[in-house]
Design an enzyme around this catalytic site. Structure first.
Site, PDB file in Angstrom:
ATOM      1  N   ASN A   1      21.632  -1.264  -2.589  1.00 51.10           N
ATOM      2  CA  ASN A   1      20.674  -1.047  -1.508  1.00 51.10           C
ATOM      3  C   ASN A   1      21.083  -1.970  -0.368  1.00 51.10           C
ATOM      4  O   ASN A   1      20.868  -3.173  -0.441  1.00 51.10           O
ATOM      5  CB  ASN A   1      19.255  -1.362  -2.010  1.00 51.10           C
ATOM      6  CG  ASN A   1      18.232  -1.314  -0.892  1.00 51.10           C
ATOM      7  OD1 ASN A   1      18.527  -0.874   0.223  1.00 51.10           O
ATOM      8  ND2 ASN A   1      17.020  -1.776  -1.185  1.00 51.10           N
TER       9      ASN A   1
ATOM     10  N   GLY B   1      16.123 -11.397  -3.598  1.00 51.39           N
ATOM     11  CA  GLY B   1      16.708 -12.260  -2.570  1.00 51.39           C
ATOM     12  C   GLY B   1      16.454 -13.749  -2.777  1.00 51.39           C
ATOM     13  O   GLY B   1      16.656 -14.542  -1.859  1.00 51.39           O
TER      14      GLY B   1
ATOM     15  N   GLU C   1       9.733  -4.063  -0.177  1.00 47.27           N
ATOM     16  CA  GLU C   1       9.710  -4.400   1.250  1.00 47.27           C
ATOM     17  C   GLU C   1       8.905  -3.371   2.040  1.00 47.27           C
ATOM     18  O   GLU C   1       8.257  -3.700   3.025  1.00 47.27           O
ATOM     19  CB  GLU C   1      11.150  -4.552   1.772  1.00 47.27           C
ATOM     20  CG  GLU C   1      11.753  -5.872   1.294  1.00 47.27           C
ATOM     21  CD  GLU C   1      13.240  -5.846   1.013  1.00 47.27           C
ATOM     22  OE1 GLU C   1      13.946  -4.966   1.528  1.00 47.27           O
ATOM     23  OE2 GLU C   1      13.693  -6.727   0.243  1.00 47.27           O
TER      24      GLU C   1
ATOM     25  N   HIS D   1      10.162   0.786  -2.281  1.00 44.18           N
ATOM     26  CA  HIS D   1      10.736  -0.557  -2.376  1.00 44.18           C
ATOM     27  C   HIS D   1       9.663  -1.580  -1.983  1.00 44.18           C
ATOM     28  O   HIS D   1       8.835  -1.310  -1.106  1.00 44.18           O
ATOM     29  CB  HIS D   1      11.958  -0.684  -1.455  1.00 44.18           C
ATOM     30  CG  HIS D   1      12.726  -1.939  -1.715  1.00 44.18           C
ATOM     31  ND1 HIS D   1      12.327  -3.149  -1.209  1.00 44.18           N
ATOM     32  CD2 HIS D   1      13.820  -2.176  -2.473  1.00 44.18           C
ATOM     33  CE1 HIS D   1      13.167  -4.086  -1.641  1.00 44.18           C
ATOM     34  NE2 HIS D   1      14.082  -3.517  -2.410  1.00 44.18           N
TER      35      HIS D   1
ATOM     36  N   GLU E   1      11.812  -4.036 -10.047  1.00 46.84           N
ATOM     37  CA  GLU E   1      12.259  -5.150  -9.214  1.00 46.84           C
ATOM     38  C   GLU E   1      11.102  -6.134  -9.048  1.00 46.84           C
ATOM     39  O   GLU E   1      10.220  -5.919  -8.197  1.00 46.84           O
ATOM     40  CB  GLU E   1      12.678  -4.647  -7.827  1.00 46.84           C
ATOM     41  CG  GLU E   1      13.805  -3.646  -7.862  1.00 46.84           C
ATOM     42  CD  GLU E   1      14.571  -3.614  -6.544  1.00 46.84           C
ATOM     43  OE1 GLU E   1      15.775  -3.877  -6.579  1.00 46.84           O
ATOM     44  OE2 GLU E   1      13.966  -3.372  -5.490  1.00 46.84           O
TER      45      GLU E   1
ATOM     46  N   LYS F   1      19.901  -2.200   2.504  1.00 46.62           N
ATOM     47  CA  LYS F   1      18.772  -2.578   3.371  1.00 46.62           C
ATOM     48  C   LYS F   1      19.173  -2.377   4.851  1.00 46.62           C
ATOM     49  O   LYS F   1      19.961  -1.470   5.142  1.00 46.62           O
ATOM     50  CB  LYS F   1      18.313  -4.004   3.053  1.00 46.62           C
ATOM     51  CG  LYS F   1      18.025  -4.160   1.547  1.00 46.62           C
ATOM     52  CD  LYS F   1      17.271  -5.385   1.162  1.00 46.62           C
ATOM     53  CE  LYS F   1      17.052  -5.392  -0.347  1.00 46.62           C
ATOM     54  NZ  LYS F   1      16.248  -6.506  -0.816  1.00 46.62           N
TER      55      LYS F   1
ATOM     56  N   SER G   1      18.152 -10.217  -7.467  1.00 46.96           N
ATOM     57  CA  SER G   1      19.145 -11.286  -7.638  1.00 46.96           C
ATOM     58  C   SER G   1      20.201 -10.985  -8.704  1.00 46.96           C
ATOM     59  O   SER G   1      20.639 -11.896  -9.420  1.00 46.96           O
ATOM     60  CB  SER G   1      18.454 -12.627  -7.915  1.00 46.96           C
ATOM     61  OG  SER G   1      17.674 -13.007  -6.796  1.00 46.96           O
TER      62      SER G   1
END
Ligand code: 13P
Length: 250
Positions: free
Chosen positions: A9, A172, A98, A96, A166, A11, A212
């Site tokens: 991904n 991250g 985010e 996702h 996730e 992003k 990660s």
């Protein structure tokens, strides 16, 4: 037998030159017969450009699709699942964290987007995962079970749907859950999928781990029972890291 899926991904990263270079490098590594699938999900600006490259083994995916059930119309800024498919994508990430956080997407919105992806002939990669506070409050299993019930369409099959677990706190951050925690969560996810979709569909559906993932921890994470691949963020932007992860499955 579930075939592993190694997915990147990207992003909101990648201008034309570097994006095309990275896509080419991934395609180069994936020449020949692989025993696992490789998927890259570049941002929308690159999707058509990469989709137009000569045929490769690498699957292409979008990072989102529009929520509306209409395939076209007055929806400024949106790109429909049908459009994404038209650019050469085979998959679309939906839900996702985010987008759930920054765009306030609810489970119902995610479910609608997944349905739109499926309707357009794409495989929906549906993301779920608890926040750090939810894990600290011992609510991780409950939150994830609810996300599955409410964001996975009831017509999902092992072919048109992939789940990506996730944990938000692992994205991250360099932090990952223990392999025991991953095993417990993935088993719980498969159990919930069986309740929703029946055991045969649940048994065949791929459940990815994301958060990660690096070349140094990939082998261990991907060896956990019920982990059928990885959804990789930061490490998918460097060919050595992405291939360092994928090549643990050679
Ligand atoms: P990182 O691999 O950078 O933690 O991101 C994971 C992710 O969000 C993939 O969708």
């Amino acid at each position: 037998m579930r075939r592993k899926l190694i997915a990147g991904n990207w992003k909101m990263n990648g201008l034309k030159e570097e994006g095309l270079k990275l896509a080419k490098a991934v395609a180069e590594k994936c020449r020949g017969n692989l025993s696992f699938d490789v998927l890259i999900c570049p941002p929308m600006n690159l999707l058509g450009l990469i989709g137009n490259q000569e045929h490769t083994n690498v699957l292409l995916g979008a990072q989102d699709v529009a929520e509306t059930t209409k395939t076209a119309g007055a929806f400024t800024g949106d790109v429909s699942a049908e459009m994404v498919k038209d650019l050469g994508a085979a998959c679309a990430i939906v839900g996702h964290s985010e987008r759930r956080t920054l765009h306030h997407e609810t489970n119902a919105v995610v479910c609608q987007k997944a349905q739109n992806a499926i309707q357009a002939g794409l495989t929906a990669v549906i993301c779920i995962g608890e926040t750090e506070a939810e894990r600290d409050n011992n609510q991780a299993l409950e939150v994830v079970a609810r996300q599955i019930k409410e964001s996975v369409p009831t017509n999902a099959t092992a072919e048109n749907c992939v789940i990506a677990y996730e944990p938000v706190w692992a994205i991250g951050t360099g932090k990952t859950p223990t392999t025991n925690d991953v095993a417990q969560m993935h088993a719980a996810i498969r159990h919930e999928l069986a309740t929703l979709l029946g055991s045969q569909t649940a048994d065949n559906m791929r459940i990815l781990y994301g958060g990660s993932v690096k070349p140094t921890n990939a082998k261990e994470l991907l060896a956990v029972e019920n982990v059928d691949g990885a959804l990789i963020g930061g490490a998918s932007l460097k060919i050595d890291d992405f291939w360092g992860i994928a090549s643990t499955q050679l």
